[in-house]
Write a protein that holds these residues in place. Sequence first.
Motif, PDB file in Angstrom:
ATOM      1  N   MET A  17     -23.706 -22.006 -41.830  1.00 14.98           N
ATOM      2  CA  MET A  17     -23.384 -21.021 -42.841  1.00 14.98           C
ATOM      3  C   MET A  17     -24.197 -19.752 -42.624  1.00 14.98           C
ATOM      4  N   ILE A  18     -23.629 -18.625 -42.994  1.00 12.87           N
ATOM      5  CA  ILE A  18     -24.348 -17.358 -42.841  1.00 12.87           C
ATOM      6  C   ILE A  18     -24.844 -16.935 -44.217  1.00 12.87           C
ATOM      7  N   SER A  19     -26.120 -16.586 -44.303  1.00 13.30           N
ATOM      8  CA  SER A  19     -26.698 -16.208 -45.595  1.00 13.30           C
ATOM      9  C   SER A  19     -27.428 -14.883 -45.433  1.00 13.30           C
ATOM     10  N   PRO A  20     -27.690 -14.193 -46.554  1.00 18.48           N
ATOM     11  CA  PRO A  20     -28.524 -12.992 -46.460  1.00 18.48           C
ATOM     12  C   PRO A  20     -29.928 -13.402 -45.995  1.00 18.48           C
ATOM     13  N   ALA A  21     -30.506 -12.630 -45.076  1.00 19.73           N
ATOM     14  CA  ALA A  21     -31.800 -13.018 -44.493  1.00 19.73           C
ATOM     15  C   ALA A  21     -32.898 -13.228 -45.543  1.00 19.73           C
ATOM     16  N   PRO A  22     -32.959 -12.422 -46.640  1.00 17.78           N
ATOM     17  CA  PRO A  22     -34.051 -12.636 -47.598  1.00 17.78           C
ATOM     18  C   PRO A  22     -34.020 -14.006 -48.282  1.00 17.78           C
ATOM     19  N   THR A  23     -32.903 -14.753 -48.160  1.00 16.33           N
ATOM     20  CA  THR A  23     -32.908 -16.097 -48.756  1.00 16.33           C
ATOM     21  C   THR A  23     -33.714 -17.070 -47.903  1.00 16.33           C
ATOM     22  N   LEU A  24     -34.070 -16.640 -46.687  1.00 16.46           N
ATOM     23  CA  LEU A  24     -34.775 -17.567 -45.791  1.00 16.46           C
ATOM     24  C   LEU A  24     -36.155 -17.062 -45.360  1.00 16.46           C
ATOM     25  N   PHE A  25     -36.347 -15.721 -45.377  1.00 11.12           N
ATOM     26  CA  PHE A  25     -37.620 -15.161 -44.893  1.00 11.12           C
ATOM     27  C   PHE A  25     -38.317 -14.420 -46.028  1.00 11.12           C
ATOM     28  N   ASP A  26     -39.663 -14.464 -46.051  1.00 11.30           N
ATOM     29  CA  ASP A  26     -40.338 -13.601 -47.022  1.00 11.30           C
ATOM     30  C   ASP A  26     -40.420 -12.188 -46.429  1.00 11.30           C
ATOM     31  N   ALA A  27     -40.826 -11.212 -47.253  1.00 11.86           N
ATOM     32  CA  ALA A  27     -40.728  -9.809 -46.828  1.00 11.86           C
ATOM     33  C   ALA A  27     -41.551  -9.500 -45.569  1.00 11.86           C
ATOM     34  N   ASP A  76     -43.270 -21.891 -45.754  1.00 10.46           N
ATOM     35  CA  ASP A  76     -44.121 -22.084 -46.924  1.00 10.46           C
ATOM     36  C   ASP A  76     -43.597 -23.289 -47.711  1.00 10.46           C
ATOM     37  N   GLU A  77     -44.482 -24.264 -47.957  1.00  9.33           N
ATOM     38  CA  GLU A  77     -44.016 -25.521 -48.555  1.00  9.33           C
ATOM     39  C   GLU A  77     -43.431 -25.344 -49.947  1.00  9.33           C
ATOM     40  N   ASP A  78     -44.003 -24.413 -50.716  1.00 11.46           N
ATOM     41  CA  ASP A  78     -43.524 -24.260 -52.095  1.00 11.46           C
ATOM     42  C   ASP A  78     -42.218 -23.485 -52.164  1.00 11.46           C
ATOM     43  N   SER A  79     -42.240 -22.301 -51.510  1.00 10.51           N
ATOM     44  CA  SER A  79     -41.050 -21.448 -51.647  1.00 10.51           C
ATOM     45  C   SER A  79     -39.947 -21.854 -50.676  1.00 10.51           C
ATOM     46  N   ARG A  80     -40.289 -22.641 -49.655  1.00  6.56           N
ATOM     47  CA  ARG A  80     -39.373 -23.030 -48.578  1.00  6.56           C
ATOM     48  C   ARG A  80     -38.888 -21.813 -47.782  1.00  6.56           C
ATOM     49  N   LEU A  81     -39.611 -20.687 -47.904  1.00  5.07           N
ATOM     50  CA  LEU A  81     -39.262 -19.496 -47.122  1.00  5.07           C
ATOM     51  C   LEU A  81     -40.094 -19.481 -45.843  1.00  5.07           C
ATOM     52  N   ILE A  82     -39.547 -18.840 -44.806  1.00  8.12           N
ATOM     53  CA  ILE A  82     -40.309 -18.690 -43.567  1.00  8.12           C
ATOM     54  C   ILE A  82     -41.279 -17.532 -43.780  1.00  8.12           C
ATOM     55  N   ARG A  83     -42.570 -17.813 -43.605  1.00  8.63           N
ATOM     56  CA  ARG A  83     -43.532 -16.755 -43.929  1.00  8.63           C
ATOM     57  C   ARG A  83     -44.157 -16.128 -42.680  1.00  8.63           C
ATOM     58  N   THR A 139     -30.478  -8.696 -41.238  1.00 14.07           N
ATOM     59  CA  THR A 139     -29.922  -8.680 -42.595  1.00 14.07           C
ATOM     60  C   THR A 139     -29.221 -10.000 -42.883  1.00 14.07           C
ATOM     61  N   GLN A 140     -28.761 -10.658 -41.808  1.00 17.02           N
ATOM     62  CA  GLN A 140     -28.056 -11.926 -42.008  1.00 17.02           C
ATOM     63  C   GLN A 140     -28.678 -13.011 -41.147  1.00 17.02           C
ATOM     64  N   VAL A 141     -28.551 -14.243 -41.622  1.00 15.87           N
ATOM     65  CA  VAL A 141     -29.109 -15.349 -40.851  1.00 15.87           C
ATOM     66  C   VAL A 141     -28.095 -16.486 -40.809  1.00 15.87           C
ATOM     67  N   LYS A 142     -27.960 -17.051 -39.621  1.00  9.37           N
ATOM     68  CA  LYS A 142     -27.082 -18.215 -39.455  1.00  9.37           C
ATOM     69  C   LYS A 142     -27.981 -19.444 -39.344  1.00  9.37           C
ATOM     70  N   ILE A 143     -27.792 -20.383 -40.264  1.00  8.90           N
ATOM     71  CA  ILE A 143     -28.618 -21.589 -40.227  1.00  8.90           C
ATOM     72  C   ILE A 143     -27.915 -22.635 -39.378  1.00  8.90           C
ATOM     73  N   VAL A 144     -28.498 -22.970 -38.242  1.00  9.84           N
ATOM     74  CA  VAL A 144     -27.932 -24.064 -37.444  1.00  9.84           C
ATOM     75  C   VAL A 144     -28.529 -25.367 -37.980  1.00  9.84           C
ATOM     76  N   TYR A 145     -29.850 -25.430 -38.075  1.00 12.27           N
ATOM     77  CA  TYR A 145     -30.546 -26.508 -38.783  1.00 12.27           C
ATOM     78  C   TYR A 145     -31.682 -25.877 -39.564  1.00 12.27           C
TER      79      TYR A 145
END
Length: 458
Positions: A1-11, A36-43, A107-113
């Motif tokens: 699925m393709i998602s907006p990048a900010p849903t996966l990475f912190d600023a 990040d374990e809490d936010s599940r975002l890539i920091r 701006t966009q991210v494709k999650i493979v896993y």
Amino acid sequence: MISPAPTLFDAPALLSLQRAIQDNQGSEVFFVGYVDEDSRLIRDVEAVAYGNQSMTPVLLERALTADVIIHNHPSGNLEPSAQDLQMADMLMNQAGVSFVIVDNTVTQVKIVYYAPFLSSQKQTPLKTEEILKLFGPEGAFALKLKGYEAREAQLSMLSQIVDAFNHKDLAIIEAGTGTGKSLAYLLPSLYWAHQNKEKVIITTFTKNLQQQLVDKDLPFLKDILPFSFSYAIVKGKQNYICRKRFEEAFDTLKALSHTPALFDAEDQERYRLFAAVDEWLSQTKEGDLEELAGELLRQVREDIQAQSDLCIHRRCPYFDNCYINLSRQKVFTSDLIITNHHFFLAQLSLDYADVNVRLLPLFSKIIIDEAHNFKKAALSFLQEQASFFSLNKNLGRIYSLSRKKHNGELNQLLLNLQKSQAPGARSCLEKIQDDILPYFEALREKINYFLRPLISRL
Ligand code: SF4
């Protein structure tokens, strides 16, 4: 699925990715990242390889200590290539490392896993009322289908599936014809895949039911659901043409056609069939052998279908455009995967880490429809068996005694050597005739000796 990048990475991570890609003039960059374990975002992210350098030792070494591998596709097409999928599979299966693809502007991210989603303790439970609203008087079903009436058994089945999904339970449901069971399980499956970014598998016994889901139910749901989703049918490799096998066999025939003395009626007929397949090959998008007309398929299938044991994977010149890889690409990036019991069970019996043979991605939930046939299918896959016919068939694929001289790989090689002027061809031919053929003949005799008496008792 393709998602907006900010849903996966912190600023800060987003900024680092953008800068590194810019500094590399928009070419490919491979990063390792930490979640990040809490936010599940890539920091934290760090660039570790540049250009088309996937699978380099340095990248693999760093990947094993990271949570996720990120790389950009300069083309902007975020679909993973065959090479991406192979790497993603290996990293996820062997080290639990996630794999995502971004565009050049991040701006966009494709999650493979993405393991934090796959193993999440924070799965979002489904809300039964939200799904049931679709069936209400003002719901999408009533609006789309004139005179639609919700069926109690269908809604009850749907609620039981929602409960089972939410509580990681097993639900065994018997539903009579006309219950509307497909929609009752498709809806929770799609909501689950959408909300939790996890794949759901639907397995059926018959092709007809698969076709009904893909041709009728899922397109209908695409129209009425408030979110988009993707789906794909996954089939066994043998359902696709192997370009390499086809091209090699056709090239041999073409070469033979220049020597009239050797190009007999059988060869000419075979040439005609291969030319028809070649014509189809120039048009097909999926390479699915079922697209070929019945009689043509019956005559050429054995010679051109993909076979796991004959596939040479990355060494194959057609690897990037191989229909199996294209199908795999589609399946690995779909939310919902439709398959059949035989294929599903065959995949379960494989070594899950063998990325070369595995065609099913990691999944979270499974619906087994037509489950009364599941036991029969399971028995045929989870037991070992050998038969007189299968042993002879496999032997024949290597060296055939059939009048059709092209049938076996060894027969093909002998033919080529007979025609060849290359130095060493004659001695090679003699070696095969003196040492190898007697071995196959002895093996065939042994199979006959041991198994024929058993057949006569049946
Ligand atoms: S990758 Fe394997 S199945 Fe695909 S064309 Fe090549 S040999 Fe055939």
